[in-house]
Motif scaffolding. Structure first.
Motif, PDB file in Angstrom:
ATOM      1  N   PRO A 124       0.794  -1.235   0.000  1.00 36.08           N
ATOM      2  CA  PRO A 124       0.000   0.000   0.000  1.00 36.08           C
ATOM      3  C   PRO A 124       0.826   1.285   0.000  1.00 36.08           C
ATOM      4  O   PRO A 124       0.344   2.320  -0.457  1.00 36.08           O
ATOM      5  N   TYR A 125       2.074   1.238   0.491  1.00 33.69           N
ATOM      6  CA  TYR A 125       2.899   2.444   0.519  1.00 33.69           C
ATOM      7  C   TYR A 125       3.979   2.445  -0.577  1.00 33.69           C
ATOM      8  O   TYR A 125       4.882   3.270  -0.550  1.00 33.69           O
ATOM      9  N   GLY A 126       3.846   1.534  -1.516  1.00 32.68           N
ATOM     10  CA  GLY A 126       4.706   1.578  -2.686  1.00 32.68           C
ATOM     11  C   GLY A 126       5.676   0.421  -2.808  1.00 32.68           C
ATOM     12  O   GLY A 126       5.944  -0.327  -1.868  1.00 32.68           O
ATOM     13  N   LYS A 127       6.208   0.284  -4.043  1.00 33.71           N
ATOM     14  CA  LYS A 127       7.193  -0.733  -4.391  1.00 33.71           C
ATOM     15  C   LYS A 127       8.367  -0.023  -5.071  1.00 33.71           C
ATOM     16  O   LYS A 127       8.183   0.688  -6.064  1.00 33.71           O
ATOM     17  N   TYR A 128       9.574  -0.224  -4.542  1.00 39.14           N
ATOM     18  CA  TYR A 128      10.752   0.476  -5.040  1.00 39.14           C
ATOM     19  C   TYR A 128      11.883  -0.518  -5.287  1.00 39.14           C
ATOM     20  O   TYR A 128      11.933  -1.592  -4.683  1.00 39.14           O
ATOM     21  N   TRP A 129      12.798  -0.121  -6.181  1.00 41.98           N
ATOM     22  CA  TRP A 129      13.912  -1.021  -6.484  1.00 41.98           C
ATOM     23  C   TRP A 129      15.150  -0.235  -6.857  1.00 41.98           C
ATOM     24  O   TRP A 129      15.081   0.954  -7.161  1.00 41.98           O
ATOM     25  N   ILE A 130      16.291  -0.935  -6.823  1.00 40.80           N
ATOM     26  CA  ILE A 130      17.572  -0.383  -7.251  1.00 40.80           C
ATOM     27  C   ILE A 130      18.273  -1.396  -8.157  1.00 40.80           C
ATOM     28  O   ILE A 130      17.965  -2.593  -8.143  1.00 40.80           O
ATOM     29  N   PHE A 131      19.224  -0.911  -8.935  1.00 39.16           N
ATOM     30  CA  PHE A 131      20.026  -1.773  -9.786  1.00 39.16           C
ATOM     31  C   PHE A 131      21.010  -2.601  -8.970  1.00 39.16           C
ATOM     32  O   PHE A 131      21.627  -2.111  -8.022  1.00 39.16           O
ATOM     33  N   GLY A 132      21.175  -3.866  -9.373  1.00 41.61           N
ATOM     34  CA  GLY A 132      22.298  -4.675  -8.938  1.00 41.61           C
ATOM     35  C   GLY A 132      23.281  -4.799 -10.086  1.00 41.61           C
ATOM     36  O   GLY A 132      22.989  -4.389 -11.213  1.00 41.61           O
ATOM     37  N   ASN A 133      24.439  -5.380  -9.830  1.00 38.47           N
ATOM     38  CA  ASN A 133      25.445  -5.467 -10.897  1.00 38.47           C
ATOM     39  C   ASN A 133      25.005  -6.362 -12.049  1.00 38.47           C
ATOM     40  O   ASN A 133      25.362  -6.130 -13.204  1.00 38.47           O
ATOM     41  N   HIS A 134      24.174  -7.387 -11.769  1.00 36.50           N
ATOM     42  CA  HIS A 134      23.692  -8.257 -12.848  1.00 36.50           C
ATOM     43  C   HIS A 134      22.580  -7.598 -13.665  1.00 36.50           C
ATOM     44  O   HIS A 134      22.223  -8.112 -14.723  1.00 36.50           O
ATOM     45  N   ASP A 135      22.029  -6.499 -13.177  1.00 33.11           N
ATOM     46  CA  ASP A 135      20.993  -5.778 -13.923  1.00 33.11           C
ATOM     47  C   ASP A 135      21.594  -4.773 -14.898  1.00 33.11           C
ATOM     48  O   ASP A 135      20.913  -4.300 -15.810  1.00 33.11           O
ATOM     49  N   HIS A 136      22.838  -4.431 -14.703  1.00 31.78           N
ATOM     50  CA  HIS A 136      23.440  -3.298 -15.397  1.00 31.78           C
ATOM     51  C   HIS A 136      24.265  -3.746 -16.610  1.00 31.78           C
ATOM     52  O   HIS A 136      24.790  -4.852 -16.650  1.00 31.78           O
ATOM     53  N   GLY A 137      24.362  -2.864 -17.546  1.00 30.49           N
ATOM     54  CA  GLY A 137      25.237  -3.081 -18.690  1.00 30.49           C
ATOM     55  C   GLY A 137      24.492  -3.318 -19.985  1.00 30.49           C
ATOM     56  O   GLY A 137      23.825  -4.336 -20.163  1.00 30.49           O
TER      57      GLY A 137
END
Length: 293
Positions: A124-137
């Motif tokens: 209800p107060y949101g869903k947030y995320w950040i990049f990991g090294n396997h997500d990048h490039g």
């Protein structure tokens, strides 16, 4: 008087010993490859601070991380994970990086299914995320960003957001990936907001050595997989760069102080095993330290 060991009894003992070692080796392999990686547990941790506003007392933040879909972790496994997440009835859900092991090895149909499953997460107060090294490039960066956005997650890439509740708020910030991105902590907490309760998402836990120089109260990280394999008297076997100093659990750093929480995460990478290192999702319950005087 000791019994004389004959050639026949010696060979018999050797045979049983060899068979026993083979059995233990196979049993250990099967356990570490097939059982423990699927044996998910929920870690509940309180977070106390006198900077947590009273309306957030009992507020639940759920962290999941390092699913590494595609490397010994299937979409069926991911679907079960979503069910576990929703059963926790968290107020806020955060993902701290490494959605897939290799973004280029996931098909468009598989990405569609991942989006569908991410969309099912209720927060209800949101869903947030950040990049990991396997997500990048290259291809991975834009594809994972699109998938997470369509799944209802907001990216925190060297940025912050205020989480409001009953005329109170705290700051949730996220860094870019440290290994393959360009992290910048300097503008995440604005002037005059140093006394707010400040939570930082950072994929690599060892970056806490830098984060503790800023007025963050909490850092949530993954990346280390808890060592993935832990052996008695030897310790952690698989520890990646920037995941060697703070491998799992909680730590208190600096004078502020900074509370660092490092999750073992969900999936595996490099080696498709977990041993004495069960996968986990983490639920943090905020506790407001209000003065009785």
């Amino acid at each position: 008087m000791s019994k004389k060991v004959t050639r026949r009894s010696f060979l018999k003992r050797m045979t049983f010993g060899t068979l026993g070692l083979i059995g233990l080796s196979y049993g250990g392999y099967y356990y570490a490859h097939e059982i423990e990686p699927k044996w998910l547990k929920i870690i509940n941790s309180p977070i106390s601070s006198n900077r947590i506003p009273e309306p957030f007392n009992g507020f639940k933040i759920l962290q999941f991380t390092d699913t590494h879909i595609g490397f010994h972790y299937s979409l069926k496994d991911f679907e079960k994970l979503i069910q576990y997440i929703n059963k926790q009835s968290a107020d806020l859900v955060v993902f701290t990086g490494d959605l897939t092991d290799d973004p280029s090895n996931i098909t468009s149909l598989e990405y569609d299914k991942i989006i569908e499953l991410l969309s099912l997460i209720d927060a209800p107060y949101g869903k947030y995320w950040i990049f990991g090294n396997h997500d990048h490039g290259g291809y991975g960066t834009s594809m994972i960003q699109t998938v997470m956005k369509q799944g209802g997650f907001s990216l925190l890439q060297n940025s912050s957001v205020k989480i409001p509740k009953d005329n109170a708020e705290f700051t949730l910030s996220g860094t870019d990936d440290v290994l393959l991105g360009s992290p910048n902590l300097s503008n995440l907490i604005q002037d005059g907001e140093e006394d707010l309760f400040n939570v930082l998402l950072c994929h690599e836990p060892d970056y806490a050595e830098e984060a503790m120089k800023y007025p963050f109260d909490v850092q949530l990280s993954g990346h280390s997989h808890g060592g993935q394999i832990q052996l008695p008297f030897i310790g952690y076997i698989v520890t990646p760069q920037l995941g060697t100093e703070y491998v799992e659990g909680s730590y208190t750093l600096g004078q502020n102080p900074l509370q660092l929480f490092v999750s073992r995460g969900i999936g595996t990478t490099r080696l498709p095993f977990r041993f004495f290192c069960r996968p986990e999702i983490n639920v943090y319950t905020l506790k407001a330290n209000t003065s009785s005087s």
